[in-house]
Design an enzyme around this catalytic site. Structure first.
Site, PDB file in Angstrom:
ATOM      1  N   GLY A 239     -85.743 -26.404 -20.483  1.00 20.76           N
ATOM      2  CA  GLY A 239     -85.686 -26.206 -21.523  1.00 20.76           C
ATOM      3  C   GLY A 239     -85.730 -24.551 -22.165  1.00 20.76           C
ATOM      4  O   GLY A 239     -86.455 -24.239 -23.181  1.00 20.76           O
ATOM      5  N   ARG A 312     -77.005 -30.749 -35.183  1.00 23.57           N
ATOM      6  CA  ARG A 312     -77.997 -29.972 -35.251  1.00 23.57           C
ATOM      7  C   ARG A 312     -78.912 -29.383 -36.400  1.00 23.57           C
ATOM      8  O   ARG A 312     -80.384 -29.523 -36.733  1.00 23.57           O
ATOM      9  CB  ARG A 312     -78.031 -28.554 -34.259  1.00 23.57           C
ATOM     10  N   CYS A 342     -70.827 -37.718 -47.066  1.00 25.49           N
ATOM     11  CA  CYS A 342     -70.929 -37.826 -48.221  1.00 25.49           C
ATOM     12  C   CYS A 342     -72.734 -38.177 -48.312  1.00 25.49           C
ATOM     13  O   CYS A 342     -73.132 -39.160 -48.119  1.00 25.49           O
ATOM     14  CB  CYS A 342     -70.804 -39.666 -48.745  1.00 25.49           C
TER      15      CYS A 342
HETATM   16  N1  LLP Z   1     -84.959 -32.151 -18.516  1.00 25.15           N
HETATM   17  C1  LLP Z   1     -85.251 -33.819 -19.332  1.00 25.15           C
HETATM   18  C2  LLP Z   1     -86.563 -34.567 -19.568  1.00 25.15           C
HETATM   19  C3  LLP Z   1     -85.649 -33.514 -20.957  1.00 25.15           C
HETATM   20  O1  LLP Z   1     -85.835 -34.532 -22.007  1.00 25.15           O
HETATM   21  C4  LLP Z   1     -84.624 -32.395 -21.866  1.00 25.15           C
HETATM   22  C5  LLP Z   1     -83.739 -32.505 -22.759  1.00 25.15           C
HETATM   23  C6  LLP Z   1     -83.613 -31.123 -20.851  1.00 25.15           C
HETATM   24  C7  LLP Z   1     -83.948 -32.108 -19.104  1.00 25.15           C
HETATM   25  C8  LLP Z   1     -83.299 -31.091 -20.754  1.00 25.15           C
HETATM   26  O2  LLP Z   1     -83.669 -29.842 -21.704  1.00 25.15           O
HETATM   27  P1  LLP Z   1     -83.104 -28.668 -22.433  1.00 25.15           P
HETATM   28  O3  LLP Z   1     -82.944 -27.350 -20.618  1.00 25.15           O
HETATM   29  O4  LLP Z   1     -81.539 -28.539 -22.508  1.00 25.15           O
HETATM   30  O5  LLP Z   1     -83.537 -27.508 -22.819  1.00 25.15           O
HETATM   31  N2  LLP Z   1     -81.607 -32.236 -29.292  1.00 25.15           N
HETATM   32  C9  LLP Z   1     -82.367 -31.186 -29.157  1.00 25.15           C
HETATM   33  C10 LLP Z   1     -82.611 -31.084 -27.811  1.00 25.15           C
HETATM   34  C11 LLP Z   1     -83.179 -32.483 -27.546  1.00 25.15           C
HETATM   35  C12 LLP Z   1     -84.186 -32.063 -25.849  1.00 25.15           C
HETATM   36  C13 LLP Z   1     -84.544 -33.080 -25.385  1.00 25.15           C
HETATM   37  N3  LLP Z   1     -84.847 -32.869 -23.635  1.00 25.15           N
HETATM   38  C14 LLP Z   1     -81.314 -30.138 -29.615  1.00 25.15           C
HETATM   39  O6  LLP Z   1     -79.739 -30.138 -30.309  1.00 25.15           O
HETATM   40  O7  LLP Z   1     -82.351 -29.058 -29.408  1.00 25.15           O
END
Ligand code: LLP
Length: 417
Positions: A239, A312, A342
């Site tokens: 996150g 995104r 499109c």
């Molecule tokens: N762990 C779990 C259980 C998760 O669901 C996620 C991301 C992460 C770790 C990794 O999170 P990060 O460190 O990358 O923030 N598609 C969206 C982001 C969706 C994130 C989903 N879960 C975007 O393009 O911003």
């Protein structure tokens, strides 16, 4: 130290001019810097050096084999959320005992694959999943090691689609029910309870929600210790946010320092599941201008990458900086950078100042290492782009551009046609 920099007006990735790569492999393509990936991974891991910890790269952020192989070679683990991601992580050489498996909808087949592969643990997200996992492990004559994923009900202050730790989100088990779930897990013969986990959201730029979640997990840990559980792992998920434009997320050192103040003395292994913070700014999307056109009140730059390659901006209204591959020093113009798909939603940026791009120019769409290729689709029957990795003066294709034959792979005409 940045590895996407201009030298005499030409944009380079490490020591390779990006225009040279475009010349050889065509456009669009994703481009990753090896030096950036390894530096991010090292800085993140080193920040926790004085604590027992395991960095499980979040495969959903970028699941390309060559990228995963880098983490495998540097001792990293993986956070997976499907059988496909587990298959990729193993294929890339990530040690099974460094793989954690989250997700609210694990199927029976996926559970079997994970048990057969001897992964480190499952992050269990519901009571029904727990029951099925127990039966499956029993049938296979083994034990499933688990953490319960708790929904700690904190406000992560991010885009609503990226928040996962609210009470109205589908993820995890509500905090107030979690001890009951632990209690029932204890009764299950083929379940071995070893951890507590959570993940509160993505692209967080404030440290407080992480600390609030960690304190809540720690309270649960205390209760579990009283209940005679032997909890060895505390998983805070991923996150940590990155800078796309002017966000100021905490540096991993600051993040680690704050977390360590809460759990330093707990004799526990901390698991982290970073994705974006490692890979987000290690990749870009390179595309070429096809046409430009102006209407009464708009100027459009039409490029050969589309929303199917990078969704995104249209999905989250997220910002990706636009840079010319060849700097021009001419006056910037306000325009929309759009793709050929499109859909009105097929844009990268809208009404932003950018160089006066003309047909044939190369454009770099920045910060496209995370959730970019991994979310690409074939919409409009567009083959997905190639992926390239640079290391120093070398570059190598890590995924070929899809062909039209790839597009129809697996399709058949039924007998009655
Ligand atoms: N762990 C779990 C259980 C998760 O669901 C996620 C991301 C992460 C770790 C990794 O999170 P990060 O460190 O990358 O923030 N598609 C969206 C982001 C969706 C994130 C989903 N879960 C975007 O393009 O911003």
């Amino acid at each position: 130290m940045h590895y996407f920099v201009y030298k005499n007006d030409d944009l380079y990735c490490e020591n390779v001019p990006i225009a040279d790569i475009a010349e050889q492999i065509g456009t669009p393509f994703y481009l990753y810097s090896y030096a950036t990936i390894t530096r991010h991974f090292r800085v993140f891991g080193d920040a926790f050096n004085d604590l027992d910890h395991l960095t499980c790269f979040s495969v959903k952020s970028n699941s390309s084999l060559a990228i995963l192989r880098i983490f495998a070679l540097h001792g990293g683990g993986a956070d997976v959320v499907s059988g496909g991601e587990l298959f990729r992580a193993l294929r890339a050489g990530i040690a099974p005992d460094k793989i954690v498996y989250s997700g609210v909808g694990k199927t029976l087949e996926e559970m079997k694959l994970a048990l057969n592969s001897n992964i480190l643990m499952f992050n269990v997200e519901s009571d029904q999943e727990l029951q099925l996992l127990n039966i499956t492990a029993k049938d296979m004559g083994c034990k499933a090691t688990i953490a319960i994923r708790i929904n700690p009900e904190v406000e992560p202050k991010t885009h609503p689609y990226l928040a996962t730790g609210h009470s109205e989100n589908k993820f995890g088990i509500p905090l107030k029910d979690s001890l009951n779930t632990y209690e029932s897990a204890k009764q299950l013969e083929n379940i071995d309870v070893k951890g507590i986990s959570c993940h509160i959201g993505s692209q967080l730029t404030d440290i407080d929600p992480f600390l609030e979640a960690l304190r809540k997990l720690k309270d649960i840990l205390k209760e579990l210790t009283k209940m005679a559980f032997d909890i060895k792992f505390l998983n805070l998920g991923g996150g940590l946010g990155i800078t796309y434009s002017n966000e100021k997320p905490p540096h991993p050192l600051e993040y680690a320092k704050a977390l360590k103040e809460i759990i330093r003395k707990d004799n526990i292994t901390l698991i982290l599941e970073p994705g974006r913070v490692i890979i987000g700014n290690a990749g870009i999307l390179v595309t070429r201008v096809l046409y430009t056109k102006s209407t009464k009140n708009k100027r459009f730059i039409i490029v050969d990458a589309g929303m199917n390659d990078l969704i995104r901006p249209t999905l989250y209204n997220s910002f990706h900086a636009i840079q010319p591959v060849k700097m021009t020093h001419s006056e910037m113009l306000v325009a929309d950078l759009v793709g050929p798909v499109c859909e009105t939603g097929d844009f990268f940026v809208k009404d932003k100042k950018m160089p006066p791009f003309k047909s044939g120019d190369l454009v770099a769409i920045m910060s496209a290492g995370a959730y970019s290729f991994s979310m690409a689709s074939n919409y409009n029957s567009r083959p997905r782009p190639a992926e390239v990795m640079v290391k120093g003066k070398l570059f190598s294709l890590i995924r070929s551009r899809e062909t039209y034959n790839d597009l129809i792979h697996g399709e058949v005409f039924p007998k009655f046609l």
